[in-house]
Design a protein around this motif. Structure first.
Motif, PDB file in Angstrom:
ATOM      1  N   VAL A 174      -6.238   9.696  -2.385  1.00 11.27           N
ATOM      2  CA  VAL A 174      -5.410   9.527  -1.188  1.00 11.27           C
ATOM      3  C   VAL A 174      -4.082  10.248  -1.382  1.00 11.27           C
ATOM      4  CG1 VAL A 174      -4.271   7.902   0.358  1.00 11.27           C
ATOM      5  CG2 VAL A 174      -6.440   7.283  -0.693  1.00 11.27           C
TER       6      VAL A 174
ATOM      7  N   LEU B 185      -0.854   1.019   8.588  1.00  9.69           N
ATOM      8  CA  LEU B 185       0.142   0.875   7.523  1.00  9.69           C
ATOM      9  C   LEU B 185       1.500   0.463   8.062  1.00  9.69           C
ATOM     10  CD1 LEU B 185      -0.573   3.767   5.005  1.00  9.69           C
ATOM     11  CD2 LEU B 185      -1.365   1.403   4.998  1.00  9.69           C
TER      12      LEU B 185
ATOM     13  N   LEU C   5       3.427   2.083  10.214  1.00  8.45           N
ATOM     14  CA  LEU C   5       4.364   3.140  10.608  1.00  8.45           C
ATOM     15  C   LEU C   5       4.682   2.984  12.095  1.00  8.45           C
ATOM     16  CD1 LEU C   5       3.052   6.281   8.688  1.00  8.45           C
ATOM     17  CD2 LEU C   5       4.489   4.391   7.920  1.00  8.45           C
TER      18      LEU C   5
ATOM     19  N   LEU D  36       1.139   4.167  -2.927  1.00 10.29           N
ATOM     20  CA  LEU D  36       0.924   5.593  -2.671  1.00 10.29           C
ATOM     21  C   LEU D  36       2.170   6.400  -3.058  1.00 10.29           C
ATOM     22  CD1 LEU D  36      -1.020   5.507   0.725  1.00 10.29           C
ATOM     23  CD2 LEU D  36      -1.926   5.826  -1.586  1.00 10.29           C
TER      24      LEU D  36
ATOM     25  N   PRO E 183      -0.221  11.647  11.317  1.00 13.99           N
ATOM     26  CA  PRO E 183      -1.025  10.507  10.849  1.00 13.99           C
ATOM     27  C   PRO E 183      -0.600   9.999   9.488  1.00 13.99           C
ATOM     28  CG  PRO E 183      -2.190  12.539  10.450  1.00 13.99           C
ATOM     29  CD  PRO E 183      -0.888  12.925  11.080  1.00 13.99           C
ATOM     30  N   CYS E 184      -0.850   8.739   9.233  1.00 17.95           N
ATOM     31  CA  CYS E 184      -0.679   8.185   7.901  1.00 17.95           C
ATOM     32  C   CYS E 184      -1.945   8.497   7.101  1.00 17.95           C
ATOM     33  CB  CYS E 184      -0.437   6.673   7.979  1.00 17.95           C
ATOM     34  SG  CYS E 184      -1.918   5.714   8.315  1.00 17.95           S
ATOM     35  N   PRO E 185      -1.914   8.266   5.797  1.00 18.09           N
ATOM     36  CA  PRO E 185      -3.057   8.637   4.956  1.00 18.09           C
ATOM     37  C   PRO E 185      -4.361   7.950   5.342  1.00 18.09           C
ATOM     38  CG  PRO E 185      -1.193   7.930   3.607  1.00 18.09           C
ATOM     39  CD  PRO E 185      -0.781   7.742   5.003  1.00 18.09           C
ATOM     40  N   LEU E 186      -4.271   6.804   5.971  1.00 19.78           N
ATOM     41  CA  LEU E 186      -5.497   6.082   6.306  1.00 19.78           C
ATOM     42  C   LEU E 186      -5.900   6.279   7.764  1.00 19.78           C
ATOM     43  CD1 LEU E 186      -4.976   2.729   4.352  1.00 19.78           C
ATOM     44  CD2 LEU E 186      -6.046   4.852   3.585  1.00 19.78           C
TER      45      LEU E 186
ATOM     46  N   ILE F 220       0.838  -1.200   0.000  1.00 22.32           N
ATOM     47  CA  ILE F 220       0.000   0.000   0.000  1.00 22.32           C
ATOM     48  C   ILE F 220       0.874   1.252   0.000  1.00 22.32           C
ATOM     49  CG2 ILE F 220      -1.648   1.361   1.342  1.00 22.32           C
ATOM     50  CD1 ILE F 220      -2.769  -1.267   2.440  1.00 22.32           C
ATOM     51  N   ARG F 221       1.857   1.251   0.872  1.00 19.98           N
ATOM     52  CA  ARG F 221       2.721   2.427   0.951  1.00 19.98           C
ATOM     53  C   ARG F 221       3.458   2.648  -0.354  1.00 19.98           C
ATOM     54  NH1 ARG F 221       6.553   1.263   5.516  1.00 19.98           N
ATOM     55  NH2 ARG F 221       7.246   3.423   5.198  1.00 19.98           N
TER      56      ARG F 221
ATOM     57  N   ILE G 155       4.132   8.530   4.754  1.00 16.66           N
ATOM     58  CA  ILE G 155       3.871   7.180   4.233  1.00 16.66           C
ATOM     59  C   ILE G 155       5.075   6.268   4.329  1.00 16.66           C
ATOM     60  CG2 ILE G 155       2.055   7.776   2.616  1.00 16.66           C
ATOM     61  CD1 ILE G 155       4.089   7.522   0.373  1.00 16.66           C
TER      62      ILE G 155
END
Ligand code: FES
Ligand code: FES
Lengths: 141, 141
Positions: A130, B94, B96, A14, B104-107, A10-11, A141
């Motif tokens: 996103v 994700l 992190l 992105l 925050p991460c994107p999700l 996913i990362r 990310i």
DNA sequence: CTATAAAAAGATAAAAAACTCTTTTAATCT
DNA sequence: AGATTAAAAGAGTTTTTTATCTTTTTATAG
């Protein structure tokens, strides 16, 4: 929740969405270093995503991985399903052989709420959306 | 989502909730056979739960595993945290290193909804309540 | 057409998770 | 007290996941 592989994937997608396009492809190494992820392992994941047409790639000089416009308009569900398998969204949360309302486990009905959250997480915005949010809000990310 | 170990553990706890009490203890073998789960492996899991006081046990003749009244009044969160670790409810989706609204991460924001569902799944009813529902509705475990 | 760059594929290695077996400890019963 | 029963603890093994290394294929540039 997601496997380590899936998180990497996913990362990476992105990252590609933000830093690549058909004219600016990236090598595995670029992505791996940026995300601090094991390179050869990420290569395998990107190959797998490429085989499933969730990302794009070309070989040779100036080759590399990138997201086509089409790739970027998809959501993340395909990526997750490609790496972790589609069952992550439908299998019984207690590991029973089948998950169904006909023959539910004790957590089945509440598991729906959880699944709803999970699906929204990966489905309700495109990769491009996103990625744009990541840029606007300078997300990690 | 949950590890295999964790799924076994939850099911075992529910089985104990239904079929055992201080006067009717069960051996590992009983539980393992009923749930169709590898016996020696389940033994390890039950020992771990017992060490964390999430289930009860005694050695020797007529010994075995069981749920005390107190055990049965708890919810499943402790069981999950004991086996899979508390991070399952708080770690970044994700992967992190830290999950926080500050960075925050994107999700991240949508991950809250998912986490909400997950917590309700394990927190909003006691083990006893789940067990009673299993009996009333003849659910599979 | 040749050299080169980069992904694809294949084969191996290390680490973690799942599973098994053996020995020890503690409770109960005779 | 001694025999017995069942969990606790410890020491392996197997399988799966994660990670690395090597060779092959393919596209591009000169
Ligand atoms: S049967 Fe267990 S989640 Fe549906
Ligand atoms: S930072 Fe990723 S879920 Fe919170």
């Amino acid at each position: 929740m997601f496997s380590k592989s899936c998180k990497y994937a996913i990362r990476a997608v992105l990252y590609l969405a933000i830093h690549s396009d058909a004219e600016h492809k990236l090598g595995v190494k670029d992505v791996a270093e940026a995300l601090d992820v094991p390179g050869p392992f990420l290569a395998k994941l990107l190959q797998q995503l490429s085989r499933h047409h969730l990302i794009s790639s070309t070989k040779g000089p100036n080759g590399g991985f990138y997201l086509s416009e089409t790739n970027a308009r998809a959501n993340l569900r395909g990526v997750v399903e490609s790496i972790d398998g589609p069952e992550v969204f439908s299998s019984c949360i207690l590991g029973l052989p089948v998950c169904s309302s006909q023959n539910p486990c004790p957590l089945h009905s509440r598991a729906q709420l959880y699944r709803q959250g999970l699906l929204e997480l990966v489905e309700d915005q495109t990769i491009k959306e996103v990625a744009e949010r990541v840029e606007r809000q300078e997300l990690k990310i």
